[in-house]
Design an enzyme around this catalytic site. Structure first.
Site, short mmCIF file in Angstrom:
data_model
loop_
_atom_site.label_atom_id
_atom_site.label_comp_id
_atom_site.label_asym_id
_atom_site.label_seq_id
_atom_site.Cartn_x
_atom_site.Cartn_y
_atom_site.Cartn_z
N TYR A 143 4.51 2.34 -1.26
CA TYR A 143 3.77 3.18 -2.22
C TYR A 143 3.34 4.53 -1.62
O TYR A 143 3.04 5.46 -2.35
CB TYR A 143 2.53 2.45 -2.74
CG TYR A 143 2.83 1.37 -3.75
CD1 TYR A 143 4.13 1.11 -4.17
CD2 TYR A 143 1.82 0.58 -4.29
CE1 TYR A 143 4.41 0.11 -5.08
CE2 TYR A 143 2.09 -0.41 -5.20
CZ TYR A 143 3.39 -0.65 -5.59
OH TYR A 143 3.65 -1.64 -6.50
N LYS A 192 10.18 -8.67 5.04
CA LYS A 192 11.62 -8.74 4.75
C LYS A 192 12.34 -8.30 6.03
O LYS A 192 13.14 -7.35 6.04
CB LYS A 192 11.92 -7.83 3.53
CG LYS A 192 13.30 -7.99 2.94
CD LYS A 192 13.54 -9.32 2.26
CE LYS A 192 15.00 -9.42 1.80
NZ LYS A 192 15.41 -10.79 1.44
N ASP A 224 11.16 -12.94 -0.54
CA ASP A 224 11.86 -13.62 -1.64
C ASP A 224 11.57 -15.12 -1.61
O ASP A 224 11.33 -15.74 -2.65
CB ASP A 224 13.37 -13.33 -1.62
CG ASP A 224 13.96 -13.24 -0.23
OD1 ASP A 224 13.21 -13.35 0.75
OD2 ASP A 224 15.19 -13.07 -0.12
N ASP A 248 1.44 -6.44 -4.24
CA ASP A 248 1.21 -6.10 -5.65
C ASP A 248 1.95 -7.10 -6.54
O ASP A 248 1.39 -7.69 -7.47
CB ASP A 248 1.71 -4.67 -5.89
CG ASP A 248 1.25 -4.10 -7.21
OD1 ASP A 248 0.46 -4.77 -7.91
OD2 ASP A 248 1.69 -2.99 -7.56
N ASP A 252 0.42 -10.68 -8.77
CA ASP A 252 0.58 -10.84 -10.22
C ASP A 252 1.20 -12.20 -10.51
O ASP A 252 0.80 -12.92 -11.43
CB ASP A 252 1.48 -9.73 -10.80
CG ASP A 252 0.67 -8.63 -11.46
OD1 ASP A 252 -0.40 -8.28 -10.90
OD2 ASP A 252 1.09 -8.11 -12.52
#
Ligand code: NAD
Length: 359
Positions: A143, A192, A224, A248, A252
């Site tokens: 971000y 990752k 993942d 983020d 959720d």
């Protein structure tokens, strides 16, 4: 009497509806324990764009920096989606606010209240008893790296970059190890590293620090796989630490374990002033209809009591009041099941306030 100054930024959409019940709860806790909260409201996001032409006015930033804590609702909405990136509420207000307040850590507890087991979209045996904390790095990563658009023979080319320094990884990892140390002593570092160079540095740095925390069990997980494990067996997690964007998205997803995104509070810390906000957005689809669940914001106020004011008793009172109201069967629409008493935002706020008063 101890006095705390709180900057209140309701923002857009449901932000204006969910913030007042959280303020009321703070006032009641203040009355009970001899604390005075001085609330000062300021503009942010689309509301600020409409009135003064910028998403984060200087006055708002100044008020936040001069306060003891910040209570934020949510920002953004379709009205401002077409603006240039730097003016959009999320990029133009939320990201700089986090950066200017030096809030490098976002703490999101994912707890499933016993009363809400049936409200989760996952099976009871999978989710019952879930109690984890996700620690999201908040001022670096994808971000905040360089982003650009330029001309390309096929039209345009756009890129975003994911950058981390050793120092940035170390400080968030230390917070995560310390948090795990106070809980069930298990830390899952999510990256990752099989594809991204920044992920390799992340993994190497966290592994090196683990030597200083021999009492904490550290495991590494690819993001993942973590997305899959969160819905397969969420109870395996105690503390998760991860990159900004990964955090983020994963939170959720994890919110559905707790029944609704309307249940997920957050605390952003690291600088002088902590910022407390629900994990969800401005929910334009239900804004202005008294349908929003205010509990994530009320529980964010509890996190303010805990992290900024070290008032653990007050925080515990708020959490107990929320549990009590849920136990009596009251639910906002996002959590409602057969047999529940469905209430609106205001009534839910009053019920929690009532439960604190009669405590
Ligand atoms: P959202 O979280 O606003 O809404 C997603 C879904 O969850 C919607 O169906 C909404 O009705 C529901 N929901 C969210 N909060 C709820 C609550 N308290 N009670 C009941 N239902 C609730 O996400 P979105 O729709 O992707 O984004 C809407 C706007 O919010 C966008 O402009 C986005 O950029 C912005 N946003 C802001 C923040 C923030 O302020 N921190 C975070 C995420 C998204």
């Amino acid at each position: 009497m101890v006095k705390y100054r709180i900057a209140v930024l309701p923002g857009d959409g449901i932000g204006k509806e969910i913030v007042p019940p959280a303020m009321r709860v703070l006032e009641l806790i203040g009355d009970k324990y001899g604390m005075e909260f001085e609330f000062k409201e300021a503009l942010v996001g689309g509301a600020a764009l409409d009135l003064v032409g910028v998403p984060l006015p200087d006055d708002t930033l100044r008020l936040c920096l001069e306060s003891d804590a910040v209570l934020l609702g949510a920002i953004g909405g379709p009205k401002w989606d077409q603006l240039p990136t730097h003016l959009r509420p999320e990029v133009g207000a939320l990201l700089p606010l986090r950066k200017k307040l030096a809030l490098y850590a976002n703490i999101r507890p994912v707890i499933l209240y016993d009363e809400l087991v049936a409200a989760s979209t996952l099976k009871e045996e999978v989710v019952a008893g879930t109690d984890m904390v996700v620690i999201r790095e908040l001022t670096g990563g994808l971000y905040f790296g360089e982003k650009k658009r330029e001309k390309h023979p096929t039209g345009e080319k756009a890129f975003d970059t994911l950058v981390y320094t050793t120092e940035e990884i170390e400080r968030i990892a230390r917070l995560a190890f310390e948090t795990a140390r106070m809980r069930r002593k298990k830390l899952t570092s999510v990256d990752k590293a099989n594809v991204l160079e920044s992920g390799r540095l992340w993994r190497e740095t966290v592994t090196r620090l683990a030597g200083e925390y021999p009492d904490v069990e550290l495991e590494h997980m690819y993001v993942d796989n973590c997305a899959m494990q969160l819905v397969r067996a969420p109870k395996q997690f105690d503390v998760i630490v991860t990159e900004n964007t990964f955090g983020d998205i994963l939170t959720d997803q994890a919110s559905m374990i707790s029944g609704s995104i309307g249940m997920l509070p957050s605390a952003s810390i690291g600088g002088q002033v902590g910022l407390y906000e629900p994990s969800h957005g401005s929910a334009p689809d239900i804004a202005g209809q008294d349908k929003a669940n205010p509990l994530a914001t009320i529980l964010s106020a509890a996190m303010m009591l805990e992290y900024s004011f070290k008032h653990y008793q007050g925080a515990a009172d708020v959490k107990r009041a929320v549990a009590e109201v849920l136990k009596k069967g009251y639910r906002t629409g996002d959590l409602a099941q057969e047999g529940n008493k469905v209430v609106g935002t205001k009534e839910m706020g009053e019920l929690v306030a009532g439960a604190i008063r009669t405590d």
